[in-house]
Design a protein around this motif. Structure first.
Motif, mmCIF file in Angstrom:
data_model
loop_
_atom_site.group_PDB
_atom_site.id
_atom_site.type_symbol
_atom_site.label_atom_id
_atom_site.label_comp_id
_atom_site.label_asym_id
_atom_site.label_seq_id
_atom_site.Cartn_x
_atom_site.Cartn_y
_atom_site.Cartn_z
ATOM 1 N N THR A 42 0.850 -1.198 0.000
ATOM 2 C CA THR A 42 0.000 0.000 0.000
ATOM 3 C C THR A 42 0.881 1.241 0.000
ATOM 4 O OG1 THR A 42 -0.086 0.310 2.402
ATOM 5 C CG2 THR A 42 -1.759 -1.144 1.454
ATOM 6 N N LEU A 43 0.322 2.318 -0.518
ATOM 7 C CA LEU A 43 1.004 3.618 -0.481
ATOM 8 C C LEU A 43 -0.071 4.668 -0.248
ATOM 9 C CD1 LEU A 43 3.634 5.273 -0.948
ATOM 10 C CD2 LEU A 43 2.990 5.401 -3.362
ATOM 11 N N ALA A 44 0.178 5.550 0.722
ATOM 12 C CA ALA A 44 -0.814 6.584 1.025
ATOM 13 C C ALA A 44 -0.098 7.902 1.244
ATOM 14 C CB ALA A 44 -1.618 6.206 2.264
ATOM 15 N N ALA A 45 -0.762 8.992 0.905
ATOM 16 C CA ALA A 45 -0.165 10.321 1.102
ATOM 17 C C ALA A 45 -1.247 11.318 1.451
ATOM 18 C CB ALA A 45 0.553 10.778 -0.163
ATOM 19 N N GLN A 46 -0.815 12.342 2.155
ATOM 20 C CA GLN A 46 -1.737 13.396 2.542
ATOM 21 C C GLN A 46 -0.974 14.705 2.680
ATOM 22 O OE1 GLN A 46 -4.563 11.843 5.301
ATOM 23 N NE2 GLN A 46 -4.949 13.865 6.173
ATOM 24 N N ARG B 265 -4.486 7.181 -1.856
ATOM 25 C CA ARG B 265 -4.181 5.856 -1.346
ATOM 26 C C ARG B 265 -4.283 4.828 -2.475
ATOM 27 N NH1 ARG B 265 -5.896 1.106 1.179
ATOM 28 N NH2 ARG B 265 -4.464 0.533 2.856
ATOM 29 N N ALA B 266 -3.253 4.001 -2.578
ATOM 30 C CA ALA B 266 -3.255 2.905 -3.558
ATOM 31 C C ALA B 266 -2.929 1.622 -2.828
ATOM 32 C CB ALA B 266 -2.203 3.165 -4.637
ATOM 33 N N SER B 267 -3.540 0.510 -3.272
ATOM 34 C CA SER B 267 -3.132 -0.768 -2.696
ATOM 35 C C SER B 267 -3.170 -1.834 -3.771
ATOM 36 C CB SER B 267 -3.997 -1.122 -1.488
ATOM 37 O OG SER B 267 -5.223 -1.624 -1.901
ATOM 38 N N TRP B 268 -2.180 -2.690 -3.731
ATOM 39 C CA TRP B 268 -2.006 -3.693 -4.775
ATOM 40 C C TRP B 268 -2.524 -5.051 -4.292
ATOM 41 C CZ3 TRP B 268 0.976 0.547 -4.108
ATOM 42 C CH2 TRP B 268 1.250 1.313 -5.247
ATOM 43 N N ARG C 88 3.453 8.465 -8.704
ATOM 44 C CA ARG C 88 2.780 9.748 -8.555
ATOM 45 C C ARG C 88 1.922 9.689 -7.297
ATOM 46 N NH1 ARG C 88 2.313 13.212 -12.696
ATOM 47 N NH2 ARG C 88 3.112 12.501 -14.708
ATOM 48 N N LEU C 89 1.853 10.791 -6.537
ATOM 49 C CA LEU C 89 1.017 10.784 -5.338
ATOM 50 C C LEU C 89 -0.361 11.387 -5.642
ATOM 51 C CD1 LEU C 89 3.653 11.530 -2.578
ATOM 52 C CD2 LEU C 89 2.600 9.345 -3.199
ATOM 53 N N HIS C 90 -0.876 11.041 -6.800
ATOM 54 C CA HIS C 90 -2.238 11.416 -7.177
ATOM 55 C C HIS C 90 -2.611 10.503 -8.326
ATOM 56 C CE1 HIS C 90 -0.820 13.576 -10.832
ATOM 57 N NE2 HIS C 90 0.286 13.644 -10.106
ATOM 58 N N ARG C 91 -3.904 10.298 -8.482
ATOM 59 C CA ARG C 91 -4.365 9.454 -9.574
ATOM 60 C C ARG C 91 -4.912 10.355 -10.675
ATOM 61 N NH1 ARG C 91 -9.993 6.078 -9.562
ATOM 62 N NH2 ARG C 91 -9.869 5.414 -11.734
ATOM 63 N N THR D 276 -8.198 4.066 -3.747
ATOM 64 C CA THR D 276 -9.436 4.244 -2.991
ATOM 65 C C THR D 276 -9.742 5.724 -2.824
ATOM 66 O OG1 THR D 276 -8.131 3.971 -0.989
ATOM 67 C CG2 THR D 276 -9.377 2.062 -1.741
ATOM 68 N N THR D 277 -8.895 6.589 -3.419
ATOM 69 C CA THR D 277 -9.154 8.023 -3.350
ATOM 70 C C THR D 277 -9.557 8.507 -4.738
ATOM 71 O OG1 THR D 277 -6.752 8.172 -3.436
ATOM 72 C CG2 THR D 277 -7.800 8.710 -1.358
ATOM 73 N N PRO D 278 -10.291 9.625 -4.821
ATOM 74 C CA PRO D 278 -10.791 10.076 -6.127
ATOM 75 C C PRO D 278 -9.669 10.579 -7.035
ATOM 76 C CG PRO D 278 -11.420 11.604 -4.378
ATOM 77 C CD PRO D 278 -10.727 10.470 -3.710
ATOM 78 N N PRO D 279 -9.928 10.596 -8.359
ATOM 79 C CA PRO D 279 -8.915 11.095 -9.285
ATOM 80 C C PRO D 279 -8.631 12.572 -9.076
ATOM 81 C CG PRO D 279 -10.925 10.443 -10.448
ATOM 82 C CD PRO D 279 -11.144 10.151 -9.005
#
Ligand SMILES: [Zn+2]
Length: 607
Positions: free
Chosen positions: A269-273, A286-289, A318-321, A331-334
């Motif tokens: 997983t990778l998450a940023a704020q 947040r991304a998770s594989w 990238r820390l954004h989708r 799990t976070t919006p684009p």
């Protein structure tokens, strides 16, 4: 563990003691919340995973009989996709027994010079398929079915689904074949996948399917800061407050290391704020594989920070989708990911990563708004007023443009973001430079390439005499590495008065002509016959590459295995379509991508 994270984060700050203490308290609370929300060991342990449920009801065997050591895991960035399985080390050699992980029916058998090489798909109970790739060979009943099938369809390679009547049914623990190095494998290993049978989505094999001890936490060594004007590389951890040059977005290098191997692996997983000093959330990610989807897996190019990924092959996320990125791992919006801080305004960036074993790492960077740098002008600015054109391309729209007699067409969705496309025509039309260079192209750009003006026609590669008509066949658009080696070559098809080429990326493309047939050399000087009865040749093609290999023995079609990694073609004596003790005519025909053919013919006598 959690206290250590707080200490480490606090040590990064150079603020005065009092504000540090106040901040520390706040930070510890927020880091705790943040870590807890990213799904660690305890969170995973709460609900039984699909693997746990499966193993409670059915038999399971690890696919190799040796202790699992991984040279690659699920979700690491590879070429233009996320890796969809695990790569199990095989002691640096081929020929280890590969066993069925579950009971099941063989649903697909592949034999290919590329990709998975020799691969077997086993459909097990509860909608679980396991895949075993890069095998040296299959167990005899699968091998003989596959060879028979190849002779029936006369193909170089095979991709077929055995019917139930073939009886290719196995139980967990049965031998399926032997490990190898076939297809696109870079060394002997077993590529192993778990898939949902219904949609063929690969699942993370480290989610309880394979037990792999791992005590090393992931690493987050470098932050990339991108503004419209520049890219900044920041080694982590960083103690100074980072001054943002106006509108900015972020990417981070993140990967995992596993016990017992030095290979760079993917994160779980990778998450940023990003949070402003007033507590406002400016960015969340947040991304998770857990699961991937082959239909969109190449959108990895939009997940990766492509300028660095494409050149350095560092695992930079990238820390954004991006809104055009279709991957289902977020799990976070684009979002385009831009964060803009007014001059002097402060914020915090926190990034946390976990691996499949639940080990966690986090970093924390203090940010302050600075003055924005003005972006560069068009893509062609630095190159002066030469023969060039440029235009804007929006990701949602198809379009066409012409420049001189060149025409360019692109489909909707070619780029992930809006881009400035720029083209330069050089060398009287023999060379085309296409921008942008360091962004991914999801689809090729179709180019109508006119015949270059005649000035250079008899020079260099254009070796025809003045007055001759320029031959229009066997041309390629070629991109070369700095070393001069061919990086990629695209066959140009002739349409009335221009060639048409589909260019898969930007950069420097040159028209070249391939009139040279592939080289074919028997393994031993004079004969391809080995003591084993196999017949082996070296085959190579200098420019366009080999497209097809066909062999006949006494006029009868014979199966060959072509291994592009070793430039070798092998006829296996085990196929036994050759006569023994009698001289018989053998032909091996090798064709390159533009249709040049070399046919090797001899009379061979098998002992
Ligand atoms: Zn693999």
């Amino acid at each position: 563990m959690r206290i250590a994270i707080c200490l480490e984060s606090a040590a990064l700050l150079t603020w005065e003691i009092i504000s540090l203490l106040r901040f520390w308290k706040k930070l510890c609370v927020s880091v705790l919340c943040f870590i807890a929300s990213t799904g660690t060991k305890s969170a995973l342990a709460q609900k039984p995973t699909r693997a746990v449920q499966f193993k409670a009801a059915h038999s399971w065997s690890d696919p190799l009989r040796i202790e699992p050591r991984l040279s690659g895991n699920f979700g690491e960035m590879r070429g233009n996709h996320f890796h969809t399985g695990v790569d199990l080390k095989t002691e640096g050699r081929e020929g280890l027994v590969v066993i069925a992980a579950t009971d099941g029916q063989v649903s697909r058998v592949k034999m290919s010079p590329w990709g998975y090489g020799n691969a077997l798909y086993l459909d097990g109970p509860d909608g679980v398929t396991t895949v075993y790739a890069h095998l040296q060979r299959f167990t005899p009943k699968v091998q003989s079915w596959a060879v028979e099938r190849t002779y029936a369809v006369r193909s170089l390679g095979l991709d077929a689904s055995p019917p139930a009547s073939a009886g290719l049914h196995f139980q967990a623990g049965d031998t399926l074949g032997w490990s190898g190095n076939s297809g696109g494998s870079g060394g002997p290993h077993l590529h192993f996948e778990i898939r949902s049978t219904a949609n063929q989505h690969p699942l993370n094999p480290l989610d309880g399917w394979l037990d792999k001890v791992d005590t090393r936490p992931p690493l987050l060594p470098v932050l990339w800061v991108e503004s419209p004007a520049e890219r900044l590389r920041v080694a982590l951890p960083v103690s100074d407050t980072l001054v943002l040059p106006g509108k900015t977005r972020f990417a981070i290098e993140g990967y995992d290391l596993l016990d017992g191997a030095s290979n760079i692996c993917g994160l779980r997983t990778l998450a940023a704020q990003v949070t402003s000093e007033s507590g406002e959330t400016l960015l969340t990610y947040r991304a998770s594989w857990d699961e991937l989807d082959f239909a969109v897996n190449k959108d990895m190019n939009a997940h990766a920070f492509y300028p660095v990924w494409s050149k350095e092959r560092d695992q930079v996320h990238r820390l954004h989708r991006l809104p055009t990125n279709r991957l289902g791992i977020y799990t976070t919006p684009p979002s385009e990911g831009w964060v803009e801080l007014d001059s002097g305004m402060r914020a915090e960036l926190r990034v946390a990563a976990t691996d499949a074993a639940g080990n966690a790492t986090s970093v924390h960077v203090s940010l302050v708004g600075g003055l924005s740098l003005s972006p560069e002008g068009g893509v062609c600015n630095d190159l002066g007023a030469q023969d060039h054109g440029e235009w804007k391309v929006e990701p949602g729209f198809a379009g066409t443009q012409s420049h001189g007699s060149f025409e360019f067409a692109w489909k909707a969705g070619t780029f992930f973001e809006s881009e400035i496309m720029g083209v330069f025509v050089r060398e009287n039309g023999r060379t085309l430079e296409m921008m942008p260079i360091d962004v991914p192209y999801r689809k090729s750009i179709q180019v109508q390439w006119p015949v270059p003006s005649s000035v250079n026609v008899w020079e260099g590669a254009w070796s025809i005499l003045p007055g001759d008509t320029l031959p229009s066949d066997r041309w390629l658009a070629v991109q070369r590495k700095e070393s001069g080696e061919v990086a990629r070559a695209v066959v140009a098809s002739w349409l009335d008065s221009a060639w048409e080429v589909d260019l898969p990326r930007g950069g420097h493309w040159t028209l070249e002509r391939d009139t040279v047939a592939p080289r074919v050399l028997p393994y031993h000087s004079g004969t391809p016959l080995m003591v084993s009865g196999d017949a082996v040749w070296y085959v190579e093609d200098a420019l366009s590459g080999i497209a097809d290999v066909q062999m006949t023995i006494q006029g009868r079609w014979a199966r060959v295995v072509w291994d592009p990694k070793r430039n070798m073609v092998t006829y296996a004596a085990a196929d036994a379509i050759h006569p023994r003790g009698l001289p018989c005519p053998v032909s091996l025909q090798v064709t390159d991508e533009v249709g040049n053919i070399h046919t090797w013919r001899r009379t061979l006598t098998w002992p």
